[in-house]
Design a protein around this motif. Structure first.
Motif, PDB file in Angstrom:
ATOM      1  N   LEU A   1      46.728  21.081 177.580  1.00  0.00           N
ATOM      2  CA  LEU A   1      47.111  20.200 176.478  1.00  0.00           C
ATOM      3  C   LEU A   1      46.479  20.637 175.162  1.00  0.00           C
ATOM      4  CD1 LEU A   1      47.012  16.766 178.316  1.00  0.00           C
ATOM      5  CD2 LEU A   1      49.037  18.046 177.595  1.00  0.00           C
ATOM      6  N   ARG A   2      45.295  21.265 175.204  1.00  0.00           N
ATOM      7  CA  ARG A   2      44.706  21.799 173.967  1.00  0.00           C
ATOM      8  C   ARG A   2      45.548  22.928 173.406  1.00  0.00           C
ATOM      9  NH1 ARG A   2      39.534  22.291 177.083  1.00  0.00           N
ATOM     10  NH2 ARG A   2      39.054  20.091 177.420  1.00  0.00           N
ATOM     11  N   GLU A   3      46.233  23.645 174.276  1.00  0.00           N
ATOM     12  CA  GLU A   3      47.092  24.747 173.827  1.00  0.00           C
ATOM     13  C   GLU A   3      48.370  24.248 173.169  1.00  0.00           C
ATOM     14  OE1 GLU A   3      47.784  27.109 177.277  1.00  0.00           O
ATOM     15  OE2 GLU A   3      45.678  27.702 177.488  1.00  0.00           O
ATOM     16  N   ILE A   4      48.724  22.994 173.430  1.00  0.00           N
ATOM     17  CA  ILE A   4      49.909  22.404 172.803  1.00  0.00           C
ATOM     18  C   ILE A   4      49.493  21.134 172.061  1.00  0.00           C
ATOM     19  CG2 ILE A   4      51.626  23.390 174.364  1.00  0.00           C
ATOM     20  CD1 ILE A   4      51.648  20.609 175.795  1.00  0.00           C
ATOM     21  N   ALA A   5      48.463  21.289 171.217  1.00  0.00           N
ATOM     22  CA  ALA A   5      47.916  20.126 170.517  1.00  0.00           C
ATOM     23  C   ALA A   5      48.951  19.463 169.609  1.00  0.00           C
ATOM     24  CB  ALA A   5      46.686  20.527 169.702  1.00  0.00           C
ATOM     25  N   HIS A   6      50.003  20.196 169.247  1.00  0.00           N
ATOM     26  CA  HIS A   6      51.052  19.604 168.414  1.00  0.00           C
ATOM     27  C   HIS A   6      51.889  18.595 169.194  1.00  0.00           C
ATOM     28  CE1 HIS A   6      52.778  22.949 170.558  1.00  0.00           C
ATOM     29  NE2 HIS A   6      54.001  22.713 170.113  1.00  0.00           N
ATOM     30  N   LEU A   7      51.804  18.613 170.524  1.00  0.00           N
ATOM     31  CA  LEU A   7      52.583  17.696 171.357  1.00  0.00           C
ATOM     32  C   LEU A   7      51.730  16.751 172.192  1.00  0.00           C
ATOM     33  CD1 LEU A   7      55.309  20.202 172.669  1.00  0.00           C
ATOM     34  CD2 LEU A   7      55.611  18.432 170.914  1.00  0.00           C
ATOM     35  N   ARG A   8      50.423  17.013 172.287  1.00  0.00           N
ATOM     36  CA  ARG A   8      49.615  16.234 173.230  1.00  0.00           C
ATOM     37  C   ARG A   8      49.473  14.774 172.820  1.00  0.00           C
ATOM     38  NH1 ARG A   8      43.210  18.007 172.724  1.00  0.00           N
ATOM     39  NH2 ARG A   8      42.978  17.643 170.486  1.00  0.00           N
ATOM     40  N   PHE A   9      49.755  14.445 171.546  1.00  0.00           N
ATOM     41  CA  PHE A   9      49.748  13.041 171.124  1.00  0.00           C
ATOM     42  C   PHE A   9      50.724  12.208 171.958  1.00  0.00           C
ATOM     43  CE2 PHE A   9      48.833  15.551 167.282  1.00  0.00           C
ATOM     44  CZ  PHE A   9      47.648  14.973 166.871  1.00  0.00           C
ATOM     45  N   ARG A  10      51.750  12.847 172.524  1.00  0.00           N
ATOM     46  CA  ARG A  10      52.803  12.115 173.225  1.00  0.00           C
ATOM     47  C   ARG A  10      52.423  11.747 174.661  1.00  0.00           C
ATOM     48  NH1 ARG A  10      58.495  14.943 171.342  1.00  0.00           N
ATOM     49  NH2 ARG A  10      57.860  15.473 169.209  1.00  0.00           N
ATOM     50  N   THR A  11      51.270  12.200 175.120  1.00  0.00           N
ATOM     51  CA  THR A  11      50.823  11.822 176.458  1.00  0.00           C
ATOM     52  C   THR A  11      50.102  10.475 176.398  1.00  0.00           C
ATOM     53  OG1 THR A  11      48.669  12.903 176.259  1.00  0.00           O
ATOM     54  CG2 THR A  11      50.502  14.262 177.046  1.00  0.00           C
ATOM     55  N   ASN A  12      50.031   9.793 177.530  1.00  0.00           N
ATOM     56  CA  ASN A  12      49.332   8.511 177.578  1.00  0.00           C
ATOM     57  C   ASN A  12      47.865   8.653 177.181  1.00  0.00           C
ATOM     58  OD1 ASN A  12      51.494   6.902 178.368  1.00  0.00           O
ATOM     59  ND2 ASN A  12      51.153   7.269 180.541  1.00  0.00           N
ATOM     60  N   THR A  13      47.216   9.711 177.700  1.00  0.00           N
ATOM     61  CA  THR A  13      45.791   9.884 177.443  1.00  0.00           C
ATOM     62  C   THR A  13      45.509  10.050 175.962  1.00  0.00           C
ATOM     63  OG1 THR A  13      45.413  10.879 179.610  1.00  0.00           O
ATOM     64  CG2 THR A  13      43.781  11.354 177.896  1.00  0.00           C
ATOM     65  N   PHE A  14      46.238  10.938 175.310  1.00  0.00           N
ATOM     66  CA  PHE A  14      45.932  11.206 173.905  1.00  0.00           C
ATOM     67  C   PHE A  14      46.491  10.141 172.981  1.00  0.00           C
ATOM     68  CE2 PHE A  14      44.905  15.198 175.874  1.00  0.00           C
ATOM     69  CZ  PHE A  14      43.719  15.515 175.231  1.00  0.00           C
ATOM     70  N   GLY A  15      47.546   9.472 173.384  1.00  0.00           N
ATOM     71  CA  GLY A  15      47.973   8.306 172.622  1.00  0.00           C
ATOM     72  C   GLY A  15      46.874   7.269 172.587  1.00  0.00           C
ATOM     73  N   ALA A  16      46.256   7.021 173.754  1.00  0.00           N
ATOM     74  CA  ALA A  16      45.158   6.046 173.831  1.00  0.00           C
ATOM     75  C   ALA A  16      43.968   6.493 172.994  1.00  0.00           C
ATOM     76  CB  ALA A  16      44.741   5.855 175.287  1.00  0.00           C
ATOM     77  N   ILE A  17      43.586   7.757 173.095  1.00  0.00           N
ATOM     78  CA  ILE A  17      42.419   8.273 172.365  1.00  0.00           C
ATOM     79  C   ILE A  17      42.598   8.113 170.866  1.00  0.00           C
ATOM     80  CG2 ILE A  17      41.195  10.397 171.747  1.00  0.00           C
ATOM     81  CD1 ILE A  17      41.624  11.266 174.702  1.00  0.00           C
ATOM     82  N   PHE A  18      43.769   8.474 170.357  1.00  0.00           N
ATOM     83  CA  PHE A  18      43.923   8.477 168.907  1.00  0.00           C
ATOM     84  C   PHE A  18      44.232   7.096 168.339  1.00  0.00           C
ATOM     85  CE2 PHE A  18      44.557  13.052 169.921  1.00  0.00           C
ATOM     86  CZ  PHE A  18      43.353  13.461 169.350  1.00  0.00           C
ATOM     87  N   ARG A  19      44.729   6.192 169.154  1.00  0.00           N
ATOM     88  CA  ARG A  19      44.775   4.795 168.701  1.00  0.00           C
ATOM     89  C   ARG A  19      43.356   4.227 168.602  1.00  0.00           C
ATOM     90  NH1 ARG A  19      49.653   4.766 171.680  1.00  0.00           N
ATOM     91  NH2 ARG A  19      48.494   4.357 173.603  1.00  0.00           N
ATOM     92  N   ILE A  20      42.512   4.574 169.580  1.00  0.00           N
ATOM     93  CA  ILE A  20      41.116   4.120 169.531  1.00  0.00           C
ATOM     94  C   ILE A  20      40.394   4.763 168.350  1.00  0.00           C
ATOM     95  CG2 ILE A  20      38.892   4.173 170.736  1.00  0.00           C
ATOM     96  CD1 ILE A  20      40.485   3.977 173.373  1.00  0.00           C
ATOM     97  N   ARG A  21      40.670   6.026 168.091  1.00  0.00           N
ATOM     98  CA  ARG A  21      40.033   6.698 166.945  1.00  0.00           C
ATOM     99  C   ARG A  21      40.370   5.969 165.640  1.00  0.00           C
ATOM    100  NH1 ARG A  21      38.097  12.383 165.810  1.00  0.00           N
ATOM    101  NH2 ARG A  21      38.202  12.563 163.547  1.00  0.00           N
ATOM    102  N   HIS A  22      41.627   5.590 165.496  1.00  0.00           N
ATOM    103  CA  HIS A  22      42.020   4.815 164.311  1.00  0.00           C
ATOM    104  C   HIS A  22      41.247   3.498 164.247  1.00  0.00           C
ATOM    105  CE1 HIS A  22      44.314   2.240 161.627  1.00  0.00           C
ATOM    106  NE2 HIS A  22      44.371   1.382 162.618  1.00  0.00           N
ATOM    107  N   ALA A  23      41.166   2.801 165.371  1.00  0.00           N
ATOM    108  CA  ALA A  23      40.479   1.508 165.399  1.00  0.00           C
ATOM    109  C   ALA A  23      39.007   1.659 165.031  1.00  0.00           C
ATOM    110  CB  ALA A  23      40.620   0.867 166.774  1.00  0.00           C
ATOM    111  N   MET A  24      38.378   2.727 165.499  1.00  0.00           N
ATOM    112  CA  MET A  24      36.973   2.953 165.187  1.00  0.00           C
ATOM    113  C   MET A  24      36.778   3.297 163.708  1.00  0.00           C
ATOM    114  SD  MET A  24      35.013   2.371 167.806  1.00  0.00           S
ATOM    115  CE  MET A  24      36.059   0.919 167.743  1.00  0.00           C
ATOM    116  N   ALA A  25      37.685   4.076 163.130  1.00  0.00           N
ATOM    117  CA  ALA A  25      37.585   4.387 161.704  1.00  0.00           C
ATOM    118  C   ALA A  25      37.711   3.116 160.871  1.00  0.00           C
ATOM    119  CB  ALA A  25      38.667   5.393 161.308  1.00  0.00           C
ATOM    120  N   TYR A  26      38.656   2.263 161.250  1.00  0.00           N
ATOM    121  CA  TYR A  26      38.810   0.991 160.536  1.00  0.00           C
ATOM    122  C   TYR A  26      37.557   0.130 160.693  1.00  0.00           C
ATOM    123  CZ  TYR A  26      40.291  -3.732 159.441  1.00  0.00           C
ATOM    124  OH  TYR A  26      40.363  -4.987 158.909  1.00  0.00           O
ATOM    125  N   ALA A  27      37.018   0.069 161.909  1.00  0.00           N
ATOM    126  CA  ALA A  27      35.840  -0.760 162.169  1.00  0.00           C
ATOM    127  C   ALA A  27      34.635  -0.291 161.362  1.00  0.00           C
ATOM    128  CB  ALA A  27      35.517  -0.755 163.663  1.00  0.00           C
TER     129      ALA A  27
END
Length: 462
Positions: free
Chosen positions: A117-143
């Protein structure tokens, strides 16, 4: 007809509502009579099931609805007959925006390794795992912004291009407009930086701290939150060449005030994640780290242990453990030592204070013993050091002496020294590596998986 986000549909929208939904197909199954399409638009980890009666749609259109395709669907929300979902969309119209060839689209319905998935970082956002990670990253930045805003801190934008090396380590990325094939030089062969864009040697920042202190000594309490860079050739799961730092600086705070703020800040962020990222944390707890939520709750409810560096050395020396790196007073602690203190000895987060001056930066306030400085590191389970900070040296002569003692150029810090001549005051601050925080919050084991596009040695793709 209004467009609804999937999160809104699944959480609060009543059956019978007419709507449009748009997103990407996760799966498409069915038979000659009916199709079941799982749609995800990134707003939540859950999918919305779209039911399409084959008699209403062109067969060629349905064939284009494959995993990865982007579509729009309109229809009426209905109570679901299947298990696992409250509602489903009975589709009346479907538009395919972009097809995804099932023979070449790399994210088919199967498990993928993190390395792949690191080799296809342009698409890994579409997986459940990375969708969850980057939604949490947004929440932490806001917090982070909310925490400091609610406490009267000011957000200060410190420079990314700088002429100073905050850490004094020299591991910096140089910024220049010189043509590498035609670099102007002085008669002695050295580079003539007076001919460069800024007229001097400049680099990408390793920290906004020094400039942050200038703001704090006028505004009271400030924080920075931005990208920082280290040209450290470390190809490990804990290091990045580009990462984000949160650095508060506070006038009239001593080292105890500094530790109080660091502990309160970390607990606030963890509680915020538990309260606002429940679905994503549940997924990561089930799929990545079975003890994640329990560990987050334990830290949020713990009272951090505070001990001196000297006390920590005594504990480690008597531990009866064969260390990979030797333990002795005057040496910096390694991850194995930090994690032992947190995970084995105290079983809760630890704040270490009063480090030997020779292993810490020039700007840290000297203690009365002349050997240690008012530094503090916050140590977390699984992570080790997550925050590093100190009370800053406010006495002009001591600060000047430390700059010279460490072989730094006094003229590079003339502006920093002047703040100690004009209205100097006690002040403190610390730095939190955002990606280190994200490792702890998500349970991920590699720092490259909690930043969208990791920058590491020999790797600057995407």
């Amino acid at each position: 007809m209004r467009r609804f986000k999937v999160k809104e549909v699944l959480s609060e929208t009543a059956p019978g509502t007419e709507m449009v939904v748009k997103g990407w197909v996760r799966t498409h199954r069915g038979n000659r009579n009916i199709s079941f399409i799982a749609l995800n638009d990134g707003s939540t980890i859950a999918n919305l099931q779209i039911v399409a009666d084959a008699a209403k749609f062109d067969e060629n259109l349905l064939k284009k609805i494959t995993t990865g395709a982007a579509i729009s669907a309109s229809g009426t929300l209905a109570e679901s007959q299947g298990k696992g979902q409250r509602v489903e969309l009975q589709a009346e119209e479907i538009t395919v925006y972009g097809e995804a060839d099932p023979n070449s689209y790399p994210l088919q319905k199967k498990g993928h390794s993190m390395e792949f998935l690191r080799e296809i970082a342009h698409l890994r956002f579409r997986t459940n795992t990375f969708g969850a990670i980057f939604r949490i990253r947004h929440a932490m930045a806001y917090a982070i912004h909310k925490y400091y805003n609610d406490r009267g801190f000011y957000y200060l934008h410190t420079p990314i291009v700088t002429g100073s090396d905050c850490e004094g380590a020299g591991e910096m990325f140089r910024v220049t407009t010189f043509n590498p094939d035609n670099i102007p030089r002085n008669p002695n062969g050295t580079v003539n930086y007076k001919m460069d864009f800024f007229g001097r040697e400049t680099n990408l920042t390793v920290s906004g701290q020094l400039e942050g202190e200038l703001g704090a000594l006028a505004l009271g309490e400030i924080y920075t939150f931005g990208p920082t860079f280290r040209a450290e050739n470390s190809n490990t799961p804990r290091h990045l060449a580009e990462f984000w730092m949160i650095e508060p600086e506070m006038a009239f705070y001593d080292d105890n005030d500094n530790m109080d703020l660091a502990e309160d800040f970390l607990k606030y962020l963890i509680r915020y994640a538990l309260e606002n990222c429940e679905e994503d944390l549940e997924f990561l707890n089930n799929m990545i780290d079975k003890g994640l939520r329990e560990r987050l709750r334990d830290v949020a409810e713990s009272e951090f242990v505070r001990i001196t560096y000297t006390e920590a050395i005594e504990i480690l020396t008597k531990a009866g453990v064969k260390w990979e790196f030797p333990v002795e007073w005057g040496r910096d602690l390694q991850a194995e030592h930090e994690r032992y203190l947190v995970e084995k000895h105290f079983k809760k987060p630890v704040i270490l204070r009063d480090y030997p001056k020779d292993i810490k930066a020039f700007y840290m306030k000297l203690n009365d013993d002349g050997k240690t400085v008012r530094a503090m590191d916050v140590l977390f389970p699984q992570i080790g050091e997550i925050i590093g900070g100190s009370q800053r040296e406010e006495i002009y002569e001591r600060l000047k002496g430390r700059i010279n003692e460490m072989g730094l150029q006094e003229q590079d810090f003339w502006w920093y020294l002047e703040t100690r001549r004009f209205g100097t005051a006690p002040h403190s601050g610390f730095g939190l590596g955002f990606e280190r925080l994200m490792l702890f919050i998500t349970g991920m084991s590699n720092i490259r998986d909690v930043i969208p596009f990791p920058r590491t040695p020999k790797s600057a793709e995407f």
